[in-house]
Design a protein around this motif. Sequence first.
Motif, short mmCIF file in Angstrom:
data_model
loop_
_atom_site.label_atom_id
_atom_site.label_comp_id
_atom_site.label_asym_id
_atom_site.label_seq_id
_atom_site.Cartn_x
_atom_site.Cartn_y
_atom_site.Cartn_z
N ARG A 244 40.22 -12.78 11.08
CA ARG A 244 39.68 -11.48 10.61
C ARG A 244 40.17 -10.31 11.47
N LEU A 245 41.34 -10.44 12.06
CA LEU A 245 41.84 -9.40 12.97
C LEU A 245 42.22 -8.12 12.22
N ALA A 246 42.44 -8.23 10.91
CA ALA A 246 42.83 -7.03 10.15
C ALA A 246 41.62 -6.16 9.81
N GLY A 247 40.42 -6.64 10.05
CA GLY A 247 39.23 -5.83 9.77
C GLY A 247 39.14 -5.45 8.30
N SER A 248 39.30 -6.43 7.42
CA SER A 248 39.41 -6.15 5.99
C SER A 248 38.20 -5.41 5.44
N ARG A 249 37.02 -5.83 5.83
CA ARG A 249 35.81 -5.19 5.29
C ARG A 249 35.76 -3.71 5.68
N ASP A 250 36.04 -3.45 6.93
CA ASP A 250 36.00 -2.08 7.43
C ASP A 250 37.10 -1.23 6.77
#
Length: 337
Positions: A244-250
């Motif tokens: 989850r390093l891409a911070g998809s939700r944010d």
Amino acid sequence: MVRVAVEPGYIALYRSGELERRAEALEARLRSCDICPRQCGVNRLNGELGFCRSAHLPIVAAVCAHHGEEPAISGTMGSGTVFFANCNMRCVYCQNHQISQEYKNQKAGEVDPHALAGRMLYLQGELGCHNINFVSPSHFVPQMVRAVLEAVPLGLHLPLVYNTSSYDSLDSLRELGGIISVYLADLRYADNRYGKKFSEASDYVAHARAAIREMYRQVGDLVVDDEGIARKGLIVRHLILPNRLAGSRDSLGWLVRELSPTVTVSIMSQYYPAHRAPQIPLLARRITGKEYSEVIELLDELGIENGWMQEAGASESYLPDFTRKGHPFDSVVGKSG
Ligand code: SF4
């Protein structure tokens, strides 16, 4: 997606003399370079090198018809891709690292703007591509605009695609208003700690978000022609990273909240631990099915209406090899230019 035919704006800007004014204004900034957010202040006109290790002349690593971009970009004839060498980022997992990070090997690819214009005409006339797709252009904006200026009287009429990490300067992007038809913009991180650690860009989030906002102001939602080929608009690319390093939700939440749920989003599952990533535990593997499905579910949850999703597990066929000389991709996604 709206369907319409639109003449690229750079043709009117050429006729009015504005395109030349923009090229000159951008080139003047190379004297104390602030073309991208790094603001190195070096004199590239004198051959000084800043973070991007690029002087005055554009460096082109490969030119080809690319069949592996989004359907509205590649269409049936391919996207006329111009891969610029070097980069203003240092992504440890860069799949283009052969040309983006090994700058000493790239010097041989220096061309003058007229020669670059010739390559663009080749992509348009000989290969019949749908557009000219400038990959990693952020450090070569002045050179790119100068080459377009040279190409218009030779007959260039294709839409221009600006294919970027989004680590772009607002001042440079503003000069591109009316020149670029389609922005293909990465939204890589939502947390500057990862921008710093994995791309040497500790202020990535604010710059990328401001850049994408400016791109959207210029071109709006995606517009396609009768064949479904992009004529104008913003496409935001989001590469799913492991852990989850891409911070998809944010990142995707920001996009919906601050721009619009109608923005076209391209979800990329092709992450492969290239370059230095195999030595970095958090990045040393491909994404899992769970990580992929979490992001797909997010699209529904956030009400994102337009775009594409790469199938789960897409990876090897998208990996370029720039030692193939003009054939960076295998036959599935690339044709020689
Ligand atoms: S374009 Fe290159 S030299 Fe100019 S500010 Fe950016 S990294 Fe520095």
